[in-house]
Design a protein around this motif. Structure first.
Motif, PDB file in Angstrom:
ATOM      1  N   UNK A 160       0.948  -1.262   0.073  1.00  0.00           N
ATOM      2  CA  UNK A 160       0.090  -0.011  -0.049  1.00  0.00           C
ATOM      3  C   UNK A 160       0.984   1.246   0.222  1.00  0.00           C
ATOM      4  N   UNK A 161       1.875   1.314   0.667  1.00  0.00           N
ATOM      5  CA  UNK A 161       2.712   2.346   0.765  1.00  0.00           C
ATOM      6  C   UNK A 161       3.534   2.440  -0.494  1.00  0.00           C
ATOM      7  N   UNK A 162       3.894   1.494  -1.138  1.00  0.00           N
ATOM      8  CA  UNK A 162       4.659   1.371  -2.464  1.00  0.00           C
ATOM      9  C   UNK A 162       3.566   2.145  -3.373  1.00  0.00           C
ATOM     10  N   UNK A 163       2.455   1.833  -3.253  1.00  0.00           N
ATOM     11  CA  UNK A 163       1.570   2.311  -4.507  1.00  0.00           C
ATOM     12  C   UNK A 163       1.565   3.671  -4.181  1.00  0.00           C
ATOM     13  N   UNK A 164       1.604   4.421  -3.107  1.00  0.00           N
ATOM     14  CA  UNK A 164       1.794   5.724  -3.042  1.00  0.00           C
ATOM     15  C   UNK A 164       3.146   6.422  -3.575  1.00  0.00           C
ATOM     16  N   UNK A 165       4.116   5.440  -3.530  1.00  0.00           N
ATOM     17  CA  UNK A 165       5.182   5.840  -3.951  1.00  0.00           C
ATOM     18  C   UNK A 165       5.399   5.704  -5.726  1.00  0.00           C
ATOM     19  N   UNK A 166       4.298   5.413  -6.358  1.00  0.00           N
ATOM     20  CA  UNK A 166       4.273   5.259  -7.634  1.00  0.00           C
ATOM     21  C   UNK A 166       4.258   3.875  -8.120  1.00  0.00           C
ATOM     22  N   UNK A 167       4.404   2.797  -7.437  1.00  0.00           N
ATOM     23  CA  UNK A 167       4.556   1.482  -7.869  1.00  0.00           C
ATOM     24  C   UNK A 167       3.030   0.851  -8.020  1.00  0.00           C
ATOM     25  N   UNK A 168       3.040   0.100  -9.206  1.00  0.00           N
ATOM     26  CA  UNK A 168       1.664  -0.512  -9.669  1.00  0.00           C
ATOM     27  C   UNK A 168       1.675  -2.042  -9.207  1.00  0.00           C
ATOM     28  N   UNK A 169       2.924  -2.677  -9.628  1.00  0.00           N
ATOM     29  CA  UNK A 169       3.173  -3.954  -9.447  1.00  0.00           C
ATOM     30  C   UNK A 169       4.535  -4.376  -9.005  1.00  0.00           C
ATOM     31  N   UNK A 170       4.861  -3.917  -7.942  1.00  0.00           N
ATOM     32  CA  UNK A 170       6.286  -4.103  -7.379  1.00  0.00           C
ATOM     33  C   UNK A 170       6.736  -5.603  -7.552  1.00  0.00           C
ATOM     34  N   UNK A 171       7.957  -5.964  -7.957  1.00  0.00           N
ATOM     35  CA  UNK A 171       8.392  -7.147  -8.099  1.00  0.00           C
ATOM     36  C   UNK A 171       8.992  -7.725  -6.581  1.00  0.00           C
ATOM     37  N   UNK A 172       8.397  -8.612  -5.923  1.00  0.00           N
ATOM     38  CA  UNK A 172       8.260  -8.764  -4.919  1.00  0.00           C
ATOM     39  C   UNK A 172       8.977 -10.257  -4.532  1.00  0.00           C
ATOM     40  N   UNK A 173       9.929 -10.392  -3.699  1.00  0.00           N
ATOM     41  CA  UNK A 173      10.723 -11.675  -3.367  1.00  0.00           C
ATOM     42  C   UNK A 173      10.103 -12.154  -1.988  1.00  0.00           C
ATOM     43  N   UNK A 174       9.609 -13.189  -1.527  1.00  0.00           N
ATOM     44  CA  UNK A 174       9.590 -13.794  -0.276  1.00  0.00           C
ATOM     45  C   UNK A 174      10.699 -14.717   0.079  1.00  0.00           C
ATOM     46  N   UNK A 175      11.856 -13.882   0.571  1.00  0.00           N
ATOM     47  CA  UNK A 175      12.975 -14.428   0.689  1.00  0.00           C
ATOM     48  C   UNK A 175      13.051 -15.568   1.886  1.00  0.00           C
ATOM     49  N   UNK A 176      13.912 -16.704   1.353  1.00  0.00           N
ATOM     50  CA  UNK A 176      13.968 -17.734   2.293  1.00  0.00           C
ATOM     51  C   UNK A 176      15.551 -18.441   1.700  1.00  0.00           C
ATOM     52  N   UNK A 177      15.842 -19.527   2.274  1.00  0.00           N
ATOM     53  CA  UNK A 177      17.348 -20.230   1.988  1.00  0.00           C
ATOM     54  C   UNK A 177      17.128 -20.844   0.494  1.00  0.00           C
ATOM     55  N   UNK A 178      16.043 -21.196  -0.043  1.00  0.00           N
ATOM     56  CA  UNK A 178      15.993 -22.010  -1.136  1.00  0.00           C
ATOM     57  C   UNK A 178      14.400 -21.807  -1.786  1.00  0.00           C
ATOM     58  N   UNK A 179      14.577 -22.494  -2.935  1.00  0.00           N
ATOM     59  CA  UNK A 179      13.197 -22.305  -3.868  1.00  0.00           C
ATOM     60  C   UNK A 179      12.146 -23.367  -3.557  1.00  0.00           C
ATOM     61  N   UNK A 180      12.586 -24.347  -2.550  1.00  0.00           N
ATOM     62  CA  UNK A 180      11.658 -25.443  -2.586  1.00  0.00           C
ATOM     63  C   UNK A 180      10.578 -25.292  -1.121  1.00  0.00           C
ATOM     64  N   UNK A 181       9.387 -25.437  -1.144  1.00  0.00           N
ATOM     65  CA  UNK A 181       8.555 -25.552   0.174  1.00  0.00           C
ATOM     66  C   UNK A 181       8.852 -26.810   0.711  1.00  0.00           C
ATOM     67  N   UNK A 182       9.267 -26.608   2.128  1.00  0.00           N
ATOM     68  CA  UNK A 182       9.797 -27.558   2.689  1.00  0.00           C
ATOM     69  C   UNK A 182       9.237 -27.668   4.066  1.00  0.00           C
ATOM     70  N   UNK A 183       8.070 -28.491   4.567  1.00  0.00           N
ATOM     71  CA  UNK A 183       7.194 -28.487   5.755  1.00  0.00           C
ATOM     72  C   UNK A 183       8.151 -28.309   6.748  1.00  0.00           C
TER      73      UNK A 183
END
Length: 298
Positions: A160-183
């Motif tokens: 929401x804040x970034x929309x006010x900064x001019x972003x429509x679709x920010x490229x967003x990374x949900x950071x973790x240690x790898x790319x696999x979902x591990x329970x």
């Protein structure tokens, strides 16, 4: 796209000046930054606190144009400064010479505070010499180990804040240690769930990927090497950290070893809040003021 903090300053100068309420304003470092922001034309300061001390410092630093509200003590100054924002007489709240715990209690006060029922979170922004644009990060300063529901709120506030900064679709990374979902690794499960929320429209629009490791998020070749067809690799706007340790260590390493500049604001209150620290440079303070003013765009 904002490539650096100078771009951010130029952007905020294009909008109507925001009224910034400074709580316990009798601090030279704070008043210097507020003076500079006022001279650049993007804020109208309301200085709340001991009038005699405020005016003395203002005179010493050549700060001429401001409104001042005299208060007898810190408690009265906090209540007055916060109430100005709550009553929409000011757009942004800024911390002056007041203890952080006292400041936060004022923000969360049930009678006059800025509660919205939403979790508070920190949006930090970094300018790195090695990267081609500003990087937005959350949450590296308030929530220690947020669960999935809290991460959803943190992500929503940032977008929401970034929309006010001019972003429509920010490229967003949900950071973790790898790319696999591990329970067994909760952060990967949460990351995958957040991406699903984005896809279902449960949070503001963005281009989200996760779980995703740091190297893939910032290096297109790393993504290709791992066989990942990424839309954000090498061009990330927003990082969502799994916990406070990851965000804190990342940010401080950038500042220590990469010559980064930064700014930060608190989201989730009724208006953007500038927390700041006495160790912050005037540059950090003015960048944070500019960020808060843009985030408060009406």
């Amino acid at each position: 796209m904002l490539n650096n903090f100078q771009d951010l300053i130029e952007q905020v100068k294009k909008i109507e000046p925001r009224k910034v309420s400074v709580a316990v304003a009798e601090d030279e470092a704070v008043l210097t930054a507020v003076r500079d922001a006022a001279n650049l034309g993007f804020i109208k300061p309301i200085l709340v606190g001991n009038k005699e001390k405020i005016c003395k410092i203002a005179d010493e630093i050549g700060f001429l144009e401001f409104q001042v509200i005299d208060c007898e003590n810190e408690e009265e100054a906090m209540k007055t400064a916060v109430s100005l924002v709550k009553n929409k007489e000011a757009d942004v709240l800024m911390k002056g010479l007041v203890n952080t715990a006292v400041y936060m209690r004022g923000i969360l006060n049930k009678e006059y505070g800025l509660r919205t029922g939403r979790l508070l979170s920190l949006l930090a922004v970094y300018e790195l010499p090695q990267y081609h644009k500003l990087i937005y990060c959350t949450d590296s300063g308030i929530n220690v180990a947020p669960d999935l529901a809290q991460k959803k709120v943190i992500l929503t506030s940032a977008l929401e804040a970034m929309k006010n900064l001019g972003f429509e679709n920010p490229k967003t990374a949900m950071l973790t240690a790898n790319e696999m979902v591990d329970p067994k690794v909760i952060s990967t499960v949460d990351a995958g769930a957040l991406v699903e929320m984005v896809e279902k429209g449960e949070v503001p629009s963005c281009i989200a990927e996760g779980p995703i490791a740091f190297d893939v998020a910032f290096d297109k070749h790393a993504a290709e090497h791992k066989g990942i067809n990424s839309k954000i690799a090498g061009d990330v706007d927003l990082l969502v950290f799994p916990n406070i340790e990851a965000g804190n260590i990342m940010g401080k390493s950038w500042l220590q070893f990469n010559g980064a500049k930064w700014a930060g604001i608190v989201l989730g209150a009724a208006a953007p809040v500038i927390l700041g620290s006495r160790s912050d440079t005037p540059e950090i303070k003015i960048n944070s003021i500019a960020l808060a003013c843009l985030a408060a765009t009406k």
